[in-house]
Design an enzyme around this catalytic site. Structure first.
Site, PDB file in Angstrom:
ATOM      1  N   ASP A  15       0.821  -1.207   0.000  1.00 47.40           N
ATOM      2  CA  ASP A  15       0.000   0.000   0.000  1.00 47.40           C
ATOM      3  C   ASP A  15       0.856   1.257   0.000  1.00 47.40           C
ATOM      4  OD1 ASP A  15      -2.306  -1.520   0.049  1.00 47.40           O
ATOM      5  OD2 ASP A  15      -2.396  -1.571   2.226  1.00 47.40           O
ATOM      6  N   GLU A 287       1.992  -5.525  -5.480  1.00 44.69           N
ATOM      7  CA  GLU A 287       1.604  -4.763  -6.660  1.00 44.69           C
ATOM      8  C   GLU A 287       2.732  -3.887  -7.193  1.00 44.69           C
ATOM      9  OE1 GLU A 287      -1.551  -1.189  -7.632  1.00 44.69           O
ATOM     10  OE2 GLU A 287      -2.264  -2.943  -6.502  1.00 44.69           O
TER      11      GLU A 287
END
Length: 397
Positions: A15, A287
Site C-alpha cells: 500500500d 503490486e
C-alpha cells in the site's frame, strides 16, 4: 495542483509502496502531494531521500487529518485520493464540503480481470455522513486502454538503458555482489509461503549443468555473451533471506561454487528498480514490485498475495493470460506452470528427475527473455497512470 493522498498500511509494504511512488511521480511533474499515512516507518528505508520529503511531497501523519481543530491540515487540496478504499477521516471529508469540492478518487488495486474495464471511471454518490452530497470516482490501474494504466515515470526506459550500459556491474559490486558478465543473477522478493527451497534446488542444478555446457549464450548488448559463470541469488531482507538460509542449513546447498547466495540490505524503491534491471530473472511480490518487474523487461515470476478464499488464483490466471498473450504456446505453458508452482496453486513439477524444471531464463536472447521484452513493449504503448489520472481529475466535474 495540490493532491491529498490517503494511505492505510494494512500489512507488508504494498500500500505505502504504491502511494509513495505515486506521490513522488506527481512531485517530479510539478505537482504538490501530501501523503497522509497511519504508519510511515517503512519510508525510512523505502524512500530515505523522502523522509521527510522529496520535491513536491510532504508526509503527514493520518492522525492530523482526524483532528477537527486542525484547520491547516484539514484544508483539502484540489484532488483527494483514497488509496484502496481506505476511507479518509470524517473531519477531512467534512472540509471537502465547499462550493467547488476537490476531485475525489478511489485508487483501486491492480488487476487484469474483466471487471476492471467495466468499473474504471464509475462514480459513486455519497448519501450520508460528513461527505453526503459529494461523489467519488473509481480509478482502476490496468493493462488495457480501457483502464487507468500503470505507474511509469517519464524517461524510465532511458534510465534503464544508461544503467545497463554503464553502471550495472559497478552498482552490483558496491552492493557487495562480486558479479561479472559471466554470472547469471536472480533476485528474490517473496512471501513466507514461497517454495523457495524447490527453486534453489532447480537453480543449483541448472548452474551445474551450465558449467558443464560452457561456453553458452550469445546475448544482446544488455547482457553481453560470455561463458557460463556463477548463478548469484540476490535475497531481499525478510522472508527471501530466511527461506534461503533455512535451505542452506538443511545441507541442500551442495555446489556453492556454482550457486552463491547474497543477502541484501533493505533497498530504497529507486535502488530496487536497479536490482530488477540488473538481474536476468526476478521473483517479485506485491503490486508495486510486480509492475516494476514488467518495466525491467526480464523473465520474472509474480508471487501474488495469497488470500484465504483462493481468489488470488483467478487474479493470477487473469494476469498470466494478459501478460503472456501471443507467446509461443509451449513457452506460455511452461512459464505458467512455474508461476503456479511458486504460488502453490497447482502442482507444477514437470520432471527432470524428481525436481522442478524451470523454463530457460539464462539465455539473454532466449524465448522467455524475448517474450518478456515484447510484452513490455505492448504496455509501453499505453499512457502511464499519472498522466491518465491528471486528465481524469481535470474532467471529473
Amino acid at each position: 495542483m495540490l493532491w491529498d493522498v490517503f494511505c492505510r498500511v494494512i500489512d507488508n509494504f504494498g500500500d505505502i509502496g504504491v502511494c509513495w511512488r505515486l506521490c513522488a511521480d506527481l512531485g517530479a511533474r510539478g505537482h504538490t502531494a501530501r501523503l497522509w499515512v497511519d504508519d510511515a516507518s517503512a519510508l525510512a528505508w523505502m524512500a530515505p531521500q523522502g523522509a521527510p520529503g522529496v520535491q513536491g511531497v510532504e508526509v503527514r501523519p493520518w492522525a492530523e487529518a482526524e483532528c477537527p481543530a486542525n484547520a491547516e491540515a484539514l484544508t483539502p487540496g484540489d484532488v483527494v485520493i483514497e488509496a484502496f478504499g481506505c476511507n479518509p477521516p470524517d473531519a477531512f471529508l467534512a472540509r471537502m464540503q465547499r462550493p467547488h469540492p476537490p476531485a475525489w478518487v478511489n485508487l483501486e488495486y491492480l488487476s487484469a480481470e474483466d471487471y476492471v474495464a467495466r468499473s474504471h471511471g464509475l462514480a459513486s454518490p455519497v448519501f450520508s455522513g460528513p461527505a453526503a452530497g459529494l461523489r467519488k470516482r473509481f480509478f482502476y490501474p490496468g493493462f488495457t486502454s480501457a483502464t487507468g494504466g500503470l505507474l511509469r515515470e517519464p524517461g524510465l526506459m532511458a534510465r534503464q538503458a544508461d544503467f545497463m550500459a554503464h553502471q550495472r556491474l559497478p552498482w552490483l559490486q558496491d552492493l557487495g555482489v562480486p558479479a561479472s558478465e559471466a554470472d547469471r543473477l536472480v533476485s528474490v522478493f517473496c512471501y513466507a509461503g514461497a517454495p523457495l527451497g524447490d527453486w534453489l534446488d532447480a537453480l543449483q542444478a541448472q548452474a551445474l549443468q551450465a558449467a558443464c555446457d560452457a561456453p553458452a549464450d550469445t546475448g544482446p548488448a544488455a547482457f553481453p555473451p560470455s561463458p557460463a559463470g556463477i548463478t548469484r541469488v540476490l535475497l531481499t531482507p525478510g522472508h527471501a533471506t530466511s527461506l534461503a538460509q533455512a535451505w542452506a542449513a538443511q545441507g541442500r546447498h551442495t555446489a556453492p561454487q556454482a550457486l552463491a547466495l547474497h543477502p541484501l540490505p533493505a533497498l530504497a524503491q529507486t535502488e530496487f528498480d536497479l536490482l530488477l534491471w540488473a538481474c536476468h530473472l526476478n521473483i517479485v511480490r506485491g503490486e508495486d514490485s510486480a509492475v516494476r518487474a514488467l518495466w525491467a523487461g526480464h523473465p520474472h515470476v509474480w508471487h501474488i498475495y495469497p488470500q484465504d478464499d483462493g481468489v488470488h488464483a483467478d487474479k493470477l490466471d487473469a494476469f498470466m493470460a494478459r501478460w503472456m498473450h501471443g507467446w509461443p504456446p509451449a513457452l506460455r505453458d511452461e512459464v505458467q506452470r512455474s508461476w503456479r508452482h511458486f504460488n502453490q496453486i497447482q502442482p507444477a513439477r514437470h520432471a527432470t528427475g524428481a525436481g522442478l524444471h524451470l523454463p530457460d531464463w539464462r539465455v539473454a536472447d532466449g524465448a522467455w527473455a524475448q517474450a518478456s521484452q515484447d510484452a513490455r513493449a505492448a504496455l509501453l504503448a499505453q499512457t502511464d497512470l499519472v498522466t491518465q489520472l491528471t486528465h481524469f481529475v481535470a474532467g471529473s466535474g
